[in-house]
Design a protein around this motif. Sequence first.
Motif, PDB file in Angstrom:
ATOM      1  N   ARG A 179       0.839  -1.208   0.000  1.00 48.31           N
ATOM      2  CA  ARG A 179       0.000   0.000   0.000  1.00 48.31           C
ATOM      3  C   ARG A 179       0.870   1.254   0.000  1.00 48.31           C
ATOM      4  N   ALA A 180       1.903   1.262   0.843  1.00 55.34           N
ATOM      5  CA  ALA A 180       2.788   2.430   0.913  1.00 55.34           C
ATOM      6  C   ALA A 180       3.534   2.629  -0.405  1.00 55.34           C
ATOM      7  N   LEU A 181       3.948   1.543  -1.033  1.00 48.74           N
ATOM      8  CA  LEU A 181       4.680   1.655  -2.297  1.00 48.74           C
ATOM      9  C   LEU A 181       3.782   2.173  -3.421  1.00 48.74           C
ATOM     10  N   THR A 182       2.566   1.649  -3.516  1.00 49.24           N
ATOM     11  CA  THR A 182       1.671   2.118  -4.576  1.00 49.24           C
ATOM     12  C   THR A 182       1.258   3.568  -4.350  1.00 49.24           C
ATOM     13  N   ARG A 183       1.089   3.961  -3.077  1.00 50.00           N
ATOM     14  CA  ARG A 183       0.760   5.359  -2.774  1.00 50.00           C
ATOM     15  C   ARG A 183       1.932   6.263  -3.155  1.00 50.00           C
ATOM     16  N   MET A 184       3.164   5.819  -2.881  1.00 53.18           N
ATOM     17  CA  MET A 184       4.364   6.568  -3.271  1.00 53.18           C
ATOM     18  C   MET A 184       4.423   6.718  -4.783  1.00 53.18           C
ATOM     19  N   TRP A 185       4.122   5.664  -5.500  1.00 50.10           N
ATOM     20  CA  TRP A 185       4.164   5.694  -6.965  1.00 50.10           C
ATOM     21  C   TRP A 185       3.152   6.702  -7.521  1.00 50.10           C
ATOM     22  N   GLN A 186       1.941   6.664  -7.036  1.00 47.18           N
ATOM     23  CA  GLN A 186       0.901   7.573  -7.534  1.00 47.18           C
ATOM     24  C   GLN A 186       1.259   9.033  -7.245  1.00 47.18           C
ATOM     25  N   MET A 187       1.776   9.308  -6.056  1.00 43.62           N
ATOM     26  CA  MET A 187       2.127  10.679  -5.720  1.00 43.62           C
ATOM     27  C   MET A 187       3.338  11.163  -6.507  1.00 43.62           C
ATOM     28  N   LEU A 188       4.280  10.281  -6.820  1.00 45.37           N
ATOM     29  CA  LEU A 188       5.429  10.667  -7.628  1.00 45.37           C
ATOM     30  C   LEU A 188       5.022  11.004  -9.062  1.00 45.37           C
ATOM     31  N   LEU A 189       4.060  10.261  -9.607  1.00 45.56           N
ATOM     32  CA  LEU A 189       3.578  10.586 -10.953  1.00 45.56           C
ATOM     33  C   LEU A 189       2.982  11.990 -10.982  1.00 45.56           C
ATOM     34  N   LYS A 190       2.215  12.337  -9.959  1.00 44.69           N
ATOM     35  CA  LYS A 190       1.647  13.687  -9.874  1.00 44.69           C
ATOM     36  C   LYS A 190       2.741  14.719  -9.675  1.00 44.69           C
ATOM     37  N   ALA A 191       3.750  14.390  -8.844  1.00 44.26           N
ATOM     38  CA  ALA A 191       4.842  15.326  -8.587  1.00 44.26           C
ATOM     39  C   ALA A 191       5.664  15.578  -9.848  1.00 44.26           C
ATOM     40  N   LEU A 192       5.905  14.552 -10.650  1.00 41.32           N
ATOM     41  CA  LEU A 192       6.655  14.734 -11.897  1.00 41.32           C
ATOM     42  C   LEU A 192       5.939  15.715 -12.816  1.00 41.32           C
TER      43      LEU A 192
END
Length: 423
Positions: A179-192
């Motif tokens: 869960r933490a990894l997928t949440r990190m991935w989604q937020m990084l896509l938005k941050a990029l």
Amino acid sequence: PEHVKFIFATTEIRKVPVTVLSRCQRFDLRRIEPETMLAHLSGIAAQEGAAVAPDALALIVRAAEGSVRDALSLMDQAIAHGAGETSAAEVRAMLGLADRGRVLDLFERIMAGEVAAALAELSAQYAAGADPLAILRDLAEVTHWVSMVKIAPEVADDPTIGPDERARGLDFAERLGMRALTRMWQMLLKALEEVGQAPNAMMAAEMAVIRLTHVADLPSPEDLIRRLSDAAPAAPGPAGGGGGGTRAGGAARAQAAPRPQAMAQPAPETAALARYAAFEDVVALVRARRDMALLVEIETGVRLVKYAPGRIEFEPAAGAAPDLAARIAERLRTWTGARWGVSIVGSGGGATLAEREAERKGDLEGRARAHPLVQAMLAAFPGARIRDVRQSEAPTLPSAEAEAGSAEDDDDWDPFDPASEEN
């Protein structure tokens, strides 16, 4: 000449017209595996007499993403930039990449929720020449890689991954939840996306890291429910009772008891069906959805037997499609979000909507023909015919007649009644 062969190469095969593809032999080239690419680049470097460090070759192979052409171009640039042996630091600077070990350090600080340490590491990498957008891309790559290692540990055996990085990746995969990894991935896509559009990339990257560190250590929904359940106070036992078992039982019963508000609320499907109290409401829905084909089939093929919200029984008229009931049920379920039972019976159906409309129009036309004014017009114009009859609202009586107390009600006014012609 016959010995000439034309070879077209493209990475956008979908853009090639069919007229060209139909006249060519097509060969789809796969991406080269990292092991094969490393061996190929090492052989070329040996033939050229160029000294390229193994970890520098690993960076080139990873950046090429399976393309030999890109790998050769990058190695050529790296050799030209290097003086003597080409090191990983030189390749990293050439590609604008952050140090892989430092990216793992930043990833670890973010996942631990250490805001100050993560921002300090980001600033240090930026001062060393790393692009903020490249740092976030590397973070996204690390997040994806750790997620894959968590699912399939053999992914860590990639030859382009160093032993230290492999060990840290396996440790992250064991300690971090999916869960933490997928949440990190989604937020990084938005941050990029934000960093690419921001006027100051470093500021946007810092704000992204602040968000990531605050969200990374949030508990999962399961942990929140567990904490709330553990923190809930025990219900008091019945009057005069003293045992702990009695109190525990009372707490269990209190938690299991449904809320009165929840019991009073209607089921979602019942609330959705409440808008369709009559069959005419269903017909109005079909008309509002502009499904004219289905509307015509309902008007001409449905002899209604029984109706209730969510339930339709009808006798099919002659010529009705065999799958009409199934299609009506499917459309209504899609439009209303509730299940509809539509069934066919052999008898007992009334007139179809089309038949009722035709009967109404026939009655109107008969009454119109009986009107003296209409008869006079038909007599004056031989061959004339009535194309349509439209009913208008009854005119309002003048105030003087209303005060006189007219015996006739406005609702009984008939435009085709000779007795009311003066109205």
